[in-house]
Design a protein around this motif. Structure first.
Motif, PDB file in Angstrom:
ATOM      1  N   ALA A  36       0.758  -1.084   0.044  1.00 12.33           N
ATOM      2  CA  ALA A  36      -0.130   0.035  -0.062  1.00 12.33           C
ATOM      3  C   ALA A  36       0.863   1.339  -0.020  1.00 12.33           C
ATOM      4  O   ALA A  36       0.531   2.197  -0.503  1.00 12.33           O
ATOM      5  CB  ALA A  36      -0.993   0.210   1.329  1.00 12.33           C
ATOM      6  N   LEU A  37       2.096   1.052   0.642  1.00 17.74           N
ATOM      7  CA  LEU A  37       3.057   2.267   0.631  1.00 17.74           C
ATOM      8  C   LEU A  37       3.852   2.547  -0.365  1.00 17.74           C
ATOM      9  O   LEU A  37       4.151   3.548  -1.140  1.00 17.74           O
ATOM     10  CB  LEU A  37       3.515   2.437   1.929  1.00 17.74           C
ATOM     11  N   PRO A  90       0.264  13.489   8.420  1.00 17.74           N
ATOM     12  CA  PRO A  90      -0.808  12.866   8.024  1.00 17.74           C
ATOM     13  C   PRO A  90      -0.700  12.101   6.746  1.00 17.74           C
ATOM     14  O   PRO A  90       0.341  12.303   6.218  1.00 17.74           O
ATOM     15  CB  PRO A  90      -1.544  14.201   7.678  1.00 17.74           C
ATOM     16  N   LEU A  91      -1.327  10.889   6.890  1.00 10.15           N
ATOM     17  CA  LEU A  91      -1.067  10.098   5.736  1.00 10.15           C
ATOM     18  C   LEU A  91      -2.434   9.648   5.178  1.00 10.15           C
ATOM     19  O   LEU A  91      -3.323   8.881   5.977  1.00 10.15           O
ATOM     20  CB  LEU A  91      -0.136   9.194   5.999  1.00 10.15           C
ATOM     21  N   ARG A  92      -2.789   9.956   3.938  1.00 12.99           N
ATOM     22  CA  ARG A  92      -4.308   9.570   3.489  1.00 12.99           C
ATOM     23  C   ARG A  92      -5.402   9.920   4.501  1.00 12.99           C
ATOM     24  O   ARG A  92      -5.545  10.943   4.941  1.00 12.99           O
ATOM     25  CB  ARG A  92      -4.192   8.022   3.046  1.00 12.99           C
ATOM     26  N   SER A  93      -6.021   8.783   4.967  1.00 11.74           N
ATOM     27  CA  SER A  93      -7.022   9.122   6.188  1.00 11.74           C
ATOM     28  C   SER A  93      -6.566   9.244   7.556  1.00 11.74           C
ATOM     29  O   SER A  93      -7.219   9.287   8.290  1.00 11.74           O
ATOM     30  CB  SER A  93      -8.053   8.065   5.866  1.00 11.74           C
ATOM     31  N   LYS A  95      -4.262  10.923  10.836  1.00 10.77           N
ATOM     32  CA  LYS A  95      -3.784  12.094  11.085  1.00 10.77           C
ATOM     33  C   LYS A  95      -2.595  11.916  12.101  1.00 10.77           C
ATOM     34  O   LYS A  95      -2.488  10.735  12.537  1.00 10.77           O
ATOM     35  CB  LYS A  95      -4.778  13.029  11.753  1.00 10.77           C
ATOM     36  N   MET A 100      -0.723   3.224  12.582  1.00  8.02           N
ATOM     37  CA  MET A 100      -0.948   2.370  11.433  1.00  8.02           C
ATOM     38  C   MET A 100      -0.294   0.978  11.885  1.00  8.02           C
ATOM     39  O   MET A 100       0.371   0.813  12.743  1.00  8.02           O
ATOM     40  CB  MET A 100       0.020   2.495  10.460  1.00  8.02           C
ATOM     41  N   PRO A 126      -5.795  -1.428   6.407  1.00 13.77           N
ATOM     42  CA  PRO A 126      -6.576  -0.262   5.645  1.00 13.77           C
ATOM     43  C   PRO A 126      -6.199   0.945   6.297  1.00 13.77           C
ATOM     44  O   PRO A 126      -6.313   0.960   7.506  1.00 13.77           O
ATOM     45  CB  PRO A 126      -7.917  -0.428   5.301  1.00 13.77           C
ATOM     46  N   PHE A 127      -6.051   2.092   5.537  1.00 17.82           N
ATOM     47  CA  PHE A 127      -5.802   3.266   5.983  1.00 17.82           C
ATOM     48  C   PHE A 127      -6.217   4.394   5.138  1.00 17.82           C
ATOM     49  O   PHE A 127      -6.238   4.199   4.031  1.00 17.82           O
ATOM     50  CB  PHE A 127      -4.450   3.820   6.464  1.00 17.82           C
TER      51      PHE A 127
END
Length: 127
Positions: A36-37, A90-93, A95, A100, A126-127
């Protein structure tokens, strides 16, 4: 020190923000398979790892590595790990301050008492 103990010490060094790069040979390569990253994956030399290590310290306020399974066979150590990281940015959804989580399968190939190759298969929640 067994190679499994070296892997444990290496992961503790990352957690404590210590010198985790001293665990590698000078010609070490770390491969991160698509996740995902890093959708395209990544291949890093020791110099690349130095740069990524510095960047990572600015992205996370802390991280932990809980070893679920650790298997040593000759020059290889396989680790199943539960990773948790607390974000500084912050990263996607998420804060800053959010956590994670990922399940990691990591294969370490040794040359003597140093890691020569590391292969990561990271599965993020998921994030």
């Amino acid at each position: 020190m067994s190679r499994a103990e070296i892997v444990r010490a290496y992961l503790k060094a990352i957690e404590s923000r210590g010198d985790s790069l001293s665990f590698f040979t000078e010609d070490a390569v770390q491969e991160e398979f698509p996740n995902a990253l890093a959708p395209s994956g990544a291949r890093r030399t020791l110099e690349d790892l130095r740069e990524a290590n510095t960047r990572g310290k600015n992205v996370l306020t802390s991280e932990t590595y809980e070893i679920i399974n650790l298997v040593e066979a000759g020059d290889i150590v396989a680790a199943e790990v539960l990773w948790r990281g607390v974000l500084a940015v912050p990263l996607r959804s998420l804060k800053p301050g959010d956590a994670m989580k990922a399940r990691l399968s990591v294969f370490f190939e040794f040359q003597g008492d140093k890691i020569r190759r590391q292969r990561n298969y990271d599965c993020f929640e998921p994030f």
